[in-house]
Design a protein around this motif. Structure first.
Motif, PDB file in Angstrom:
ATOM      1  N   ALA A  43       1.007  -0.945   0.090  1.00 38.03           N
ATOM      2  CA  ALA A  43       0.129   0.205  -0.384  1.00 38.03           C
ATOM      3  C   ALA A  43       1.024   0.563  -0.135  1.00 38.03           C
ATOM      4  O   ALA A  43       2.246   1.272   0.364  1.00 38.03           O
ATOM      5  CB  ALA A  43      -0.910  -0.042   1.300  1.00 38.03           C
ATOM      6  N   GLU A  44       0.735   2.165  -0.490  1.00 40.34           N
ATOM      7  CA  GLU A  44       1.117   3.638  -0.982  1.00 40.34           C
ATOM      8  C   GLU A  44       0.852   4.617   0.012  1.00 40.34           C
ATOM      9  O   GLU A  44      -0.267   5.105   0.131  1.00 40.34           O
ATOM     10  CB  GLU A  44       1.375   3.848  -2.296  1.00 40.34           C
ATOM     11  CG  GLU A  44       1.922   4.813  -2.791  1.00 40.34           C
ATOM     12  CD  GLU A  44       1.358   5.561  -4.123  1.00 40.34           C
ATOM     13  OE1 GLU A  44       2.018   5.065  -4.966  1.00 40.34           O
ATOM     14  OE2 GLU A  44       0.445   6.501  -3.744  1.00 40.34           O
ATOM     15  N   ARG A  45       1.358   5.699   0.907  1.00 40.66           N
ATOM     16  CA  ARG A  45       0.886   6.692   1.018  1.00 40.66           C
ATOM     17  C   ARG A  45       1.601   7.734   1.003  1.00 40.66           C
ATOM     18  O   ARG A  45       2.882   7.894   0.912  1.00 40.66           O
ATOM     19  CB  ARG A  45       1.475   5.904   2.768  1.00 40.66           C
ATOM     20  CG  ARG A  45       0.403   5.009   3.845  1.00 40.66           C
ATOM     21  CD  ARG A  45       1.122   4.588   4.608  1.00 40.66           C
ATOM     22  NE  ARG A  45       0.126   4.005   5.701  1.00 40.66           N
ATOM     23  CZ  ARG A  45       0.245   3.109   6.924  1.00 40.66           C
ATOM     24  NH1 ARG A  45       1.333   3.719   7.937  1.00 40.66           N
ATOM     25  NH2 ARG A  45      -0.786   2.290   7.095  1.00 40.66           N
ATOM     26  N   THR A  46       0.770   8.699   0.657  1.00 41.27           N
ATOM     27  CA  THR A  46       1.537   9.706   0.527  1.00 41.27           C
ATOM     28  C   THR A  46       0.866  11.013   1.150  1.00 41.27           C
ATOM     29  O   THR A  46      -0.207  10.899   2.171  1.00 41.27           O
ATOM     30  CB  THR A  46       0.768   9.995  -0.599  1.00 41.27           C
ATOM     31  OG1 THR A  46       1.101   9.520  -1.255  1.00 41.27           O
ATOM     32  CG2 THR A  46       1.464  11.315  -1.716  1.00 41.27           C
ATOM     33  N   VAL A  47       1.914  12.012   1.946  1.00 43.73           N
ATOM     34  CA  VAL A  47       1.176  12.696   2.893  1.00 43.73           C
ATOM     35  C   VAL A  47       1.115  14.031   2.272  1.00 43.73           C
ATOM     36  O   VAL A  47       1.462  14.656   1.165  1.00 43.73           O
ATOM     37  CB  VAL A  47       2.203  13.230   4.202  1.00 43.73           C
ATOM     38  CG1 VAL A  47       2.139  14.451   4.864  1.00 43.73           C
ATOM     39  CG2 VAL A  47       2.624  12.123   4.785  1.00 43.73           C
ATOM     40  N   ARG A  57      -3.464   4.341  -0.423  1.00 46.85           N
ATOM     41  CA  ARG A  57      -3.994   4.300  -1.593  1.00 46.85           C
ATOM     42  C   ARG A  57      -3.312   2.236  -1.482  1.00 46.85           C
ATOM     43  O   ARG A  57      -2.625   2.273  -1.484  1.00 46.85           O
ATOM     44  CB  ARG A  57      -3.298   4.639  -2.975  1.00 46.85           C
ATOM     45  CG  ARG A  57      -4.430   5.599  -3.065  1.00 46.85           C
ATOM     46  CD  ARG A  57      -3.017   5.691  -4.819  1.00 46.85           C
ATOM     47  NE  ARG A  57      -4.167   7.113  -5.142  1.00 46.85           N
ATOM     48  CZ  ARG A  57      -3.732   8.009  -5.190  1.00 46.85           C
ATOM     49  NH1 ARG A  57      -2.484   8.197  -4.127  1.00 46.85           N
ATOM     50  NH2 ARG A  57      -3.547   9.813  -5.297  1.00 46.85           N
ATOM     51  N   SER A  58      -4.504   1.487  -1.190  1.00 44.69           N
ATOM     52  CA  SER A  58      -4.393   0.190  -1.470  1.00 44.69           C
ATOM     53  C   SER A  58      -4.647  -0.498  -3.273  1.00 44.69           C
ATOM     54  O   SER A  58      -4.769   0.410  -3.467  1.00 44.69           O
ATOM     55  CB  SER A  58      -5.068  -0.847  -0.186  1.00 44.69           C
ATOM     56  OG  SER A  58      -6.406   0.429  -0.573  1.00 44.69           O
ATOM     57  N   GLY A  59      -4.524  -1.453  -3.209  1.00 43.60           N
ATOM     58  CA  GLY A  59      -4.324  -2.035  -4.938  1.00 43.60           C
ATOM     59  C   GLY A  59      -5.799  -1.527  -5.612  1.00 43.60           C
ATOM     60  O   GLY A  59      -5.467  -1.409  -6.925  1.00 43.60           O
TER      61      GLY A  59
END
Lengths: 433, 177
Positions: A81-85, A105-107
């Motif tokens: 999972a991608e995390r963006t600040v 954001r997960s898949g």
């Protein structure tokens, strides 16, 4: 704009290849989206931002192949999972002028909005549900940084999809064009693992000098750098052979983070905690300690924070005394910095500067892994008043501190409402629209 | 006009390179201004180098797409980069300062000139600078600053709305809490 009149063509008519190459210099999805929304010629000259990895990644669970034969994990895998600040500029012209939020954001492309400090999903009161869609064109947002986590996913138990706490850090690197990835991760016992496209299992980094005991790993300028518990810094080549580039650090520090701080240089942020300051009079220092010195409970909370840069000639970290006005944020997964001036960003080339922000170098740390109830475990034993607790209820109890580098003073985040404001509460427009 | 060079040449210096340093060319802007520049600096522009090689540089090189003000700037850049003994660090610093004060209109002229004259380093620098100015800015700001009007069809507008939407996962909370 003299240029336009002299040459007589507007920016929208820049040669296609120039437009394309200017867009190439934009590196965040948000900026590319916006670029392509300016006019149709810019849109047709550029390609959409290439998401990486382009498809949801399923990675083997757990790290150690066959490490768990328990039936309950059968078929389970890690999903990346991608995390963006993001910094979100608030429409109301009040302080704070921006709000920091972590979006995961997960898949499946769906987003979760996370409390930046606690990483828990922000739950809006039942009567004010989140809008199903938030049009980010309506708000001024900018990407501050990105990080990754592993989620435990078990198809047999669809409800079991949660952040896997037994991983300390995940970094991803890759060839965006060919959609090939390389991932490195530190597990709960500080072992560093890697996996690349096509691999069926994780591989432990070869035990080089017995040092597979890592506190942090980062992708810096396309290469993986790790720092071990002794403060030695390692760089990994594409075959995962490691080279040590700094000597160990004599002073113990329980937490060490590598940060691409500014001017593209790699910095080291070290937290000396109460545990490091503890002096043990028996020889079984850690678990077997008999003397229990000191008698106060050890919270592993930072008591001293330093920033260093590499002195390449001497191959060692050298403490940095003078640094620009910036805010550094550190947590389990994400280390990032923002220029204070930028935080107050305005629609012109000169950023506004606000005197109330003149704190010099600051630092936040969150230790959700050891988040504790109410007052225990908070930085500096600071006990906030009930009003403050209520106002910043999303921040309270997460052992988050602020260190003012000008004075070296460390205190609870709740002692600094002007900083706490950046994280909490979520703006009203988010929860009410 | 290329001038014959009779100056003594250092032992280890390529005589051809030395010649280029002392030979001067004249560049003529779209508004008729003429600028002298050493050949070694001028040929950092691939376009000018080709003209020199094809020997169509007999006398004055006309540059009908670059105005005098822009050409003067470009020449400052070329001279710095052709300077003897300028270290990479010095050049990098120069580049940084060179573009930092430019307003949008000037950047526009310079990027077009660098593209036309094929000056790779300058092009890279200016492109990056233009992109930097757009970073974290709203679409409206970019349109206003660059004097661009939106010309999208309603369908495209609709499509973009979708791109900009943050769609939240169901209100279901995380596992067991």
């Amino acid at each position: 704009m003299g240029g336009n009149s002299r040459i007589g063509i507007p920016w929208s008519d820049l040669p296609r290849e120039l437009v394309e190459r200017i867009a190439d210099c934009l590196d965040t999805e948000t900026d590319v989206l916006r670029f392509r929304a300016v006019c149709s010629s810019w849109r047709s000259s550029t390609t959409p931002f290439k998401k990486f990895p382009s498809t949801p990644l399923k990675l083997p669970f757990p790290f150690q192949a066959g490490g768990t034969s328990r039936v309950k994990h059968k078929g389970a895998y890690f999903s990346l999972a991608e995390r963006t600040v993001y910094g979100v500029q608030l429409p109301e012209s009040k302080e704070p002028s921006f709000w920091l939020v972590k979006i995961e954001r997960s898949g499946d492309g769906k987003l979760r909005i996370l409390n930046t400090v606690s990483d828990s999903q922000i739950k809006i009161l039942p009567e004010t549900q989140l809008p199903k869609l938030l049009n980010t064109l309506d708000f001024r947002i900018y990407e501050v940084c990105k990080a990754y986590t592993l989620r435990y996913t078990n198809p047999a138990k669809p409800k079991q999809n949660y952040e896997y706490k037994c991983v300390k850090k995940v970094v991803v690197s890759g060839d965006v064009k060919n959609d090939k990835y390389v991932i490195m991760a530190i597990d709960d016992v500080n072992k560093l693992w890697y996996i690349k496209s096509g691999d069926e299992k994780w591989t432990m980094v070869r035990d080089n000098c017995g040092s597979n005991n890592f506190l942090d790993v980062v992708n810096y300028k396309g290469q993986f750098y790790g720092i071990d518990v002794w403060g030695g810094t390692w760089v990994f080549d594409p075959m995962f052979n490691s080279t040590k580039i700094t000597y160990n650090i004599c002073r113990p520090a329980s937490k060490r983070h590598l940060v691409d701080l500014y001017k593209g240089e790699l910095f080291l942020v070290e937290e000396v905690t109460d545990k490091d300051k503890r002096v043990c009079t028996c020889y079984n220092f850690d678990d077997g300690c008999q003397c229990r010195f000191p008698r106060t409970p050890v919270r592993n909370t930072a008591v001293e924070i330093t920033i260093s840069r590499i002195d390449k000639g001497r191959e060692e970290w050298v403490e940095e005394k003078t640094v620009d006005n910036q805010i550094i944020f550190i947590d389990r997964y994400i280390c990032f910095r923002t220029e204070e001036k930028k935080a107050h960003y305005h629609d012109n080339d000169n950023y506004g500067y606000d005197d109330t922000w003149d704190y010099g170098y600051n630092y936040f740390e969150c230790d959700c892994g050891v988040s504790s109830d109410d007052d225990a475990g908070t930085v500096d034993n600071f006990v906030p008043s009930d009003d403050v607790k209520l106002k910043f209820r999303g921040l309270h109890g997460h052992n988050t501190g602020v260190c003012d580098f000008a004075t070296g003073k460390i205190g609870s985040l709740l002692m600094y409402p002007e900083y706490a404001d950046i994280f909490w509460p979520p703006p009203s427009w988010l929860s009410s629209s | 006009m290329a001038r014959k060079n009779r100056n003594p040449v250092g032992k280890n210096v390529d005589p051809e390179a030395q010649k280029k340093k002392t030979r001067t060319l004249t560049l003529k802007s779209s508004d008729g201004q003429e600028f002298s520049i050493s050949e070694s600096a001028a040929v950092l522009s691939i376009a000018i180098e080709n003209m020199v090689e094809d020997d169509c540089a007999g006398g004055v090189i006309p540059l009908p797409l670059v105005d005098g003000g822009t050409l003067a700037r470009v020449i400052t850049y070329l001279n710095k980069h052709a300077e003897d003994g300028a270290s990479d660090e010095e050049k990098r610093k120069f580049d940084e300062e060179f573009v930092s004060g430019m307003e949008m209109g000037v950047l526009f002229d310079v990027v077009l000139a660098a593209n036309y004259l094929d000056i790779r380093g300058l092009l890279r620098e200016v492109r990056r600078r233009i992109a930097d100015r757009m970073k974290n800015k709203s679409v409206e700001w970019v349109r206003k600053t660059f004097h661009i009007e939106s010309d999208f069809t309603p369908e495209e507008e609709e499509q973009m709305k979708k791109e900009f939407a943050w769609a939240w996962e169901g209100v279901d909370s995380d596992v067991d809490d």
